[in-house]
Design an enzyme around this catalytic site. Structure first.
Site, PDB file in Angstrom:
ATOM      1  CB  SER A 109      -0.886   0.023   1.251  1.00  0.00           C
ATOM      2  OG  SER A 109      -1.454   1.305   1.408  1.00  0.00           O
ATOM      3  CB  SER A 110       0.405   4.670  -1.341  1.00  0.00           C
ATOM      4  OG  SER A 110      -0.828   4.950  -0.686  1.00  0.00           O
ATOM      5  CB  CYS A 111      -0.506   4.098   3.955  1.00  0.00           C
ATOM      6  SG  CYS A 111      -0.802   2.443   4.477  1.00  0.00           S
ATOM      7  CE1 TYR A 159      -1.926  -1.091   4.972  1.00  0.00           C
ATOM      8  CE2 TYR A 159      -3.232  -2.890   5.827  1.00  0.00           C
ATOM      9  CZ  TYR A 159      -2.775  -2.137   4.763  1.00  0.00           C
ATOM     10  OH  TYR A 159      -3.182  -2.461   3.480  1.00  0.00           O
ATOM     11  CE  LYS A 210      -1.353  -5.448   3.490  1.00  0.00           C
ATOM     12  NZ  LYS A 210      -1.718  -6.474   2.481  1.00  0.00           N
ATOM     13  CG  HIS A 231      -9.700   3.723   3.283  1.00  0.00           C
ATOM     14  ND1 HIS A 231      -9.959   2.396   3.039  1.00  0.00           N
ATOM     15  CD2 HIS A 231      -8.498   3.760   3.891  1.00  0.00           C
ATOM     16  CE1 HIS A 231      -8.947   1.666   3.465  1.00  0.00           C
ATOM     17  NE2 HIS A 231      -8.044   2.469   3.977  1.00  0.00           N
TER      18      HIS A 231
HETATM   19  O1  GFB Z   1      -8.440   7.217   3.667  1.00  0.00           O
HETATM   20  P1  GFB Z   1      -7.906   7.785   4.933  1.00  0.00           P
HETATM   21  O2  GFB Z   1      -8.697   7.529   6.186  1.00  0.00           O
HETATM   22  O3  GFB Z   1      -6.470   7.232   5.291  1.00  0.00           O
HETATM   23  O4  GFB Z   1      -7.699   9.348   4.672  1.00  0.00           O
HETATM   24  P2  GFB Z   1      -5.016   7.667   4.776  1.00  0.00           P
HETATM   25  C1  GFB Z   1      -7.462  10.104   5.762  1.00  0.00           C
HETATM   26  C2  GFB Z   1      -7.393  11.576   5.351  1.00  0.00           C
HETATM   27  O5  GFB Z   1      -8.722  12.007   5.007  1.00  0.00           O
HETATM   28  C3  GFB Z   1      -6.965  12.351   6.573  1.00  0.00           C
HETATM   29  C4  GFB Z   1      -9.188  12.930   6.022  1.00  0.00           C
HETATM   30  O6  GFB Z   1      -6.325  13.527   6.157  1.00  0.00           O
HETATM   31  C5  GFB Z   1      -8.298  12.623   7.226  1.00  0.00           C
HETATM   32  O7  GFB Z   1      -8.219  13.757   8.083  1.00  0.00           O
HETATM   33  N1  GFB Z   1     -10.618  12.717   6.282  1.00  0.00           N
HETATM   34  C6  GFB Z   1     -11.533  13.702   6.241  1.00  0.00           C
HETATM   35  C7  GFB Z   1     -11.234  11.559   6.595  1.00  0.00           C
HETATM   36  N2  GFB Z   1     -12.753  13.221   6.562  1.00  0.00           N
HETATM   37  C8  GFB Z   1     -12.592  11.894   6.779  1.00  0.00           C
HETATM   38  C9  GFB Z   1     -13.506  10.849   7.125  1.00  0.00           C
HETATM   39  O8  GFB Z   1     -14.721  11.069   7.326  1.00  0.00           O
HETATM   40  N3  GFB Z   1     -12.986   9.583   7.234  1.00  0.00           N
HETATM   41  C10 GFB Z   1     -11.663   9.318   7.022  1.00  0.00           C
HETATM   42  N4  GFB Z   1     -11.221   8.048   7.127  1.00  0.00           N
HETATM   43  N5  GFB Z   1     -10.745  10.293   6.719  1.00  0.00           N
HETATM   44  C11 GFB Z   1      -4.710   5.103   4.970  1.00  0.00           C
HETATM   45  C12 GFB Z   1      -4.050   4.143   5.925  1.00  0.00           C
HETATM   46  O9  GFB Z   1      -4.166   6.395   5.206  1.00  0.00           O
HETATM   47  O10 GFB Z   1      -4.397   4.779   3.618  1.00  0.00           O
HETATM   48  C13 GFB Z   1      -4.500   2.739   5.622  1.00  0.00           C
HETATM   49  O11 GFB Z   1      -4.396   4.514   7.269  1.00  0.00           O
HETATM   50  C14 GFB Z   1      -4.493   2.423   4.147  1.00  0.00           C
HETATM   51  O12 GFB Z   1      -3.642   1.853   6.322  1.00  0.00           O
HETATM   52  C15 GFB Z   1      -4.989   3.553   3.272  1.00  0.00           C
HETATM   53  O13 GFB Z   1      -3.208   2.077   3.749  1.00  0.00           O
HETATM   54  C16 GFB Z   1      -4.700   3.295   1.808  1.00  0.00           C
HETATM   55  O14 GFB Z   1      -5.008   7.815   3.297  1.00  0.00           O
HETATM   56  O15 GFB Z   1      -4.538   8.817   5.589  1.00  0.00           O
END
Ligand code: GFB
Length: 313
Positions: free
Chosen positions: A108-110, A137, A141, A180
């Site tokens: 994953s990119s993360c 995670y 990975k 996400h």
């Molecule tokens: O997709 P996400 O939760 O994970 O995105 P990451 C998080 C970003 O979106 C942060 C904002 O900057 C959050 O502050 N955000 C805004 C929100 N509103 C929301 C919301 O309602 N829900 C969520 N979830 N975020 C993930 C990794 O990182 O990337 C995983 O934690 C995985 O392990 C995934 O690899 C691909 O993109 O930050």
């Protein structure tokens, strides 16, 4: 890959696994081996051994994992680290021992360093500290990626790894807490419109940038790599451009038809500031993504509307 090859898609009901199944079925593969979690618990090594010994598997797409958004990763570190270590270790080892021809592992990119130079090249892995909210995670990975490289070096096992960017599409997790950002915003704006809410609160500052790839594009890239790539370096799979969370929220509001206000809650974590992937290695092999974000958003929102009654809360 001949069309009657025996292909195990681990995690076939998830966002990525279901897209791989659609792609393989569309390409005429007629011998897919699919097992639900209840039928085959990948955290149970003996059960995984029995499955591979019985099924004569030729190819494995390892799309099963414990995944989640930034809040879920931060809230359940032990589950993310343990489940992913167990799933990948059992499947990679049993696949090799039972003569599987080729296995594709999903990173994953993360899992790249939090502040890796952008766009991120595959060589950046392990060159700096990880993003704290999902280091559990990421460590799992990274271990899976290393296990694939180790089995190739020690045993000549043809294991390859893809590093997808943030994914979205039909079959995603739309729960408000553990999902996400893209599906969470689709659901949040949809409910705000339905309830006539005057504003939608988006987590964080809105300034982090994210790249999004439709999961059907990813499935095409994974089949492309399974057929054409066989080396130990992971391969980035992305769209090639990113946008801010604020720009994404504005696009989601437009797709959903929500006319209220947008506000941001800086008390929620931003996560890594940016994680745009350098996809020149995959492009050099001849692959291109097809589905633009706004088109993919419309399609995903339509899927959400058709399936919202049966989705996790
Ligand atoms: O997709 P996400 O939760 O994970 O995105 P990451 C998080 C970003 O979106 C942060 C904002 O900057 C959050 O502050 N955000 C805004 C929100 N509103 C929301 C919301 O309602 N829900 C969520 N979830 N975020 C993930 C990794 O990182 O990337 C995983 O934690 C995985 O392990 C995934 O690899 C691909 O993109 O930050």
């Amino acid at each position: 890959m001949n069309k009657d090859a025996r292909v195990f898609v681990a995690g076939h009901r998830g966002l990525v696994g279901s897209a791989i199944v659609r792609r393989l079925q569309g390409a005429g593969f007629n011998h897919l081996l699919l097992r639900t979690h209840a039928e085959l618990n990948l955290r149970d090594a003996a059960a995984v051994d029995r499955f591979f010994a019985a099924e004569r598997v030729d190819y494995v797409f390892l799309a099963a994992a414990k995944v989640g958004g930034i809040r879920a990763n931060d809230a359940y570190p032990a589950d993310f680290l343990r489940d992913n270590l167990q799933i990948q270790t059992h499947v990679i080892d049993a696949a090799w021992r039972n003569g599987v021809q080729k296995l594709l592992f999903l990173g994953s990119s993360c899992i790249y360093p939090k502040l890796a130079p952008q766009p991120i090249r595959e060589e950046s892995l392990l060159t700096g500290p990880l993003e704290p909210t999902n280091e559990w995670y990421a460590i799992a990975k990274i271990a899976g990626l290393k296990l694939c490289q180790a089995y190739r070096r020690q045993h000549g096992f043809n294991a390859i790894a893809a590093m997808p960017t943030n994914l979205y599409g039909p079959g995603d997790n739309f729960s408000l807490l553990d999902s996400h950002v893209l599906p969470a915003l689709l659901r949040r704006f949809h409910e705000a419109k339905a309830n006539g809410a005057p504003e939608v609160v988006v987590w964080g500052s809105g300034t982090p940038r994210r790249e999004f790839l439709h999961v059907d594009d990813l499935a095409g890239a994974l089949l492309f790599l399974m057929e054409r790539y066989a080396d130990e370096s992971p391969v980035n799979v992305g769209w090639g451009e990113d946008l801010t969370i604020r720009e994404l929220a504005t696009m989601v509001a437009r797709v959903v038809g929500y006319a209220g206000r947008l506000s941001f809650d800086p008390s929620k974590p931003d996560g890594t500031p940016r994680k745009l992937l350098d996809i020149s290695r995959l492009q050099g092999l001849g692959w291109r993504p097809q589905i633009r974000l706004e088109e993919g958003l419309w399609q995903t929102y339509a899927w959400f509307l058709e399936n919202q009654a049966s989705l996790r809360s």
